[in-house]
Motif scaffolding. Structure first.
Motif, short mmCIF file in Angstrom:
data_model
loop_
_atom_site.label_atom_id
_atom_site.label_comp_id
_atom_site.label_asym_id
_atom_site.label_seq_id
_atom_site.Cartn_x
_atom_site.Cartn_y
_atom_site.Cartn_z
N ALA A 266 -49.13 -40.64 46.06
CA ALA A 266 -48.52 -40.16 45.24
C ALA A 266 -47.61 -40.92 45.02
O ALA A 266 -46.07 -41.73 45.65
N VAL A 267 -47.40 -41.89 43.45
CA VAL A 267 -46.39 -43.18 43.22
C VAL A 267 -45.52 -42.16 41.16
O VAL A 267 -46.80 -41.07 40.99
N PRO A 268 -44.05 -42.08 41.68
CA PRO A 268 -44.22 -41.79 40.95
C PRO A 268 -44.42 -42.85 39.15
O PRO A 268 -44.05 -44.09 39.61
N LEU A 269 -44.24 -41.69 38.08
CA LEU A 269 -44.31 -42.37 37.49
C LEU A 269 -43.36 -43.78 36.89
O LEU A 269 -43.67 -45.12 35.99
N ALA A 270 -42.23 -43.82 36.80
CA ALA A 270 -41.29 -44.71 36.19
C ALA A 270 -41.15 -45.88 37.54
O ALA A 270 -41.13 -46.82 36.80
N ASP A 271 -42.12 -45.84 38.43
CA ASP A 271 -42.64 -47.11 39.09
C ASP A 271 -43.42 -47.53 38.66
O ASP A 271 -43.75 -48.87 38.66
N LEU A 272 -44.05 -47.06 37.44
CA LEU A 272 -45.32 -47.43 37.20
C LEU A 272 -45.23 -47.62 35.28
O LEU A 272 -45.93 -48.26 34.68
N LEU A 273 -43.98 -47.55 35.17
CA LEU A 273 -43.43 -47.79 33.14
C LEU A 273 -44.04 -49.34 33.24
O LEU A 273 -43.84 -49.86 33.92
N GLU A 274 -44.85 -49.28 31.61
CA GLU A 274 -44.78 -50.60 31.26
C GLU A 274 -46.16 -51.46 31.78
O GLU A 274 -46.50 -52.06 32.40
N GLN A 275 -46.58 -50.61 32.64
CA GLN A 275 -48.11 -50.66 33.62
C GLN A 275 -49.26 -50.36 33.39
O GLN A 275 -49.30 -49.20 32.31
N THR A 276 -50.88 -51.03 32.85
CA THR A 276 -51.56 -50.03 32.92
C THR A 276 -52.36 -50.01 33.51
O THR A 276 -52.48 -51.26 34.87
#
Length: 357
Positions: free
Chosen positions: A216-226
């Motif tokens: 489970a990964v916070p969306l904040a850690d995935l910002l600007e990723q595809t």
């Protein structure tokens, strides 16, 4: 640059070191700084020059032509120094993007703005008669289908008079936010916990070189990723995840699943690798070049079947690392709760993931 001269190069992306064998002029350590691995905003060109054959497509059932690779390396690949690029697995799913929406990190689904049927006919007629799309004129206001109000164009889409214009394929790549009650994107929604703004992500394990983990990964850690959404109800489920009764879906960050000891960029050697190597049981390869550009090849470019038996990704062991149902994910959707009950559980293969009935 000679392909047989190799050195160890460290690539740092988001403070994560990548080690891979690459070609260089001398045996020295080189640091390649890349702003971010794996941002797939546009269609990725083939690593080889391609040609169109007038025969039914192996990839799209209704398409009466197919694009195949020639044995000539694309000049775009040579300019990007593909021999010194990071080779990663091309995943078979649907593309997603994480960026801010209504003031918070949000998952977006790929939605290309496409031409109307009449405009498409004019465009294809021009292509057939000129053997090229060059010289075709679009009326962007009238020739393209409507998109939701929240739709945004992908990065690097060209604009004219403030309006996004189509690429050479006649599409305007873009994104639409995944809304909670939109049935069209129900499988996108299944990997989200909106209460804690997190997503289920499949990624290489931190403590097992060959293993994977669902986290489970916070969306904040995935910002600007595809990322690629894969699973039971996406593209025929080549990775055999879940079942109709218990669908399983997850996101995989582009560029995160690297290919160790990839073949050189040579037509014949790539064909042999896809057909003979256990590591070649993938849909394709995406090379991440040091200048930030991407090039790819997939099996259909080489007239090879996909899927073709068991996949390399599906045969890797996986461990579940999702917080327990009694704590931060207690209010989550079903898939989060199901994974949380398996927290710490290890499976020998990705398709072996099963939930209690």
């Amino acid at each position: 640059m000679s392909r047989d001269r190799k050195s160890l190069i460290h690539i740092h992306a988001n403070n994560t070191p990548w080690e891979l064998q690459l070609c260089s002029a001398a045996n020295i350590n080189v640091t390649v700084n890349m702003r971010r691995l794996g941002s797939v905003q546009q269609k990725i060109p083939c690593v080889f020059l391609t040609e169109v054959k007038q025969e039914p497509s192996r990839k799209r059932d209704c398409q009466q032509f197919q694009v195949v690779a020639t044995e000539h390396v694309n000049p775009v690949s040579l300019e990007a120094n593909v021999d010194c690029a990071l080779a990663t697995e091309k995943l078979d799913g649907t593309c997603c993007y994480v960026t801010v929406y209504k003031g918070r990190p949000h998952l977006w689904a790929r939605l290309d703005r496409k031409p109307t049927k009449q405009a498409e006919k004019r465009f294809r007629k021009h292509q057939r008669s000129h053997r090229s799309c060059k010289g075709f004129t679009w009326n962007v206001e009238e020739d393209f289908k409507a998109v939701p109000e929240a739709w945004i164009p992908a990065h690097r889409v060209k604009h004219h008079s403030g309006r996004p214009v189509p690429d050479e394929h006649g599409h305007i790549p873009g994104w639409v936010p995944v809304e909670k009650h939109n049935k069209q994107y129900c499988w996108h929604s299944s990997v989200l916990d909106r209460d804690v703004v997190a997503a289920l992500v499949l990624r290489p394990s931190g403590d097992d070189e060959d293993g994977l983990e669902v986290a489970a990964v916070p969306l904040a850690d995935l910002l600007e990723q595809t990322l690629e959404l894969i699973g039971t109800n996406v593209n025929g489920n080549p990775y055999a995840l879940g079942s109709k009764k218990q669908p399983v879906h997850c996101l995989v960050s582009h560029g995160s699943v690297r290919i160790r000891n990839p073949p050189p960029v040579d037509f014949q050697q790539l064909c042999s690798w896809f057909q003979e190597s256990p590591a070649g049981r993938v849909e394709g390869i995406v090379w991440h070049c040091s200048d930030g550009s991407l090039v790819k090849v997939h099996r259909h470019h080489l007239a090879l079947r996909w899927p073709d038996g068991e996949t390399c990704l599906g045969e890797r062991p996986v461990v579940v690392r999702v917080g327990g149902a009694s704590d931060e994910y207690s209010g989550s959707q079903d898939l989060f709760a199901s994974f949380s009950r398996l927290n710490g559980h290890r499976f020998s293969r990705l398709p072996d993931i099963q939930f209690d009935s």
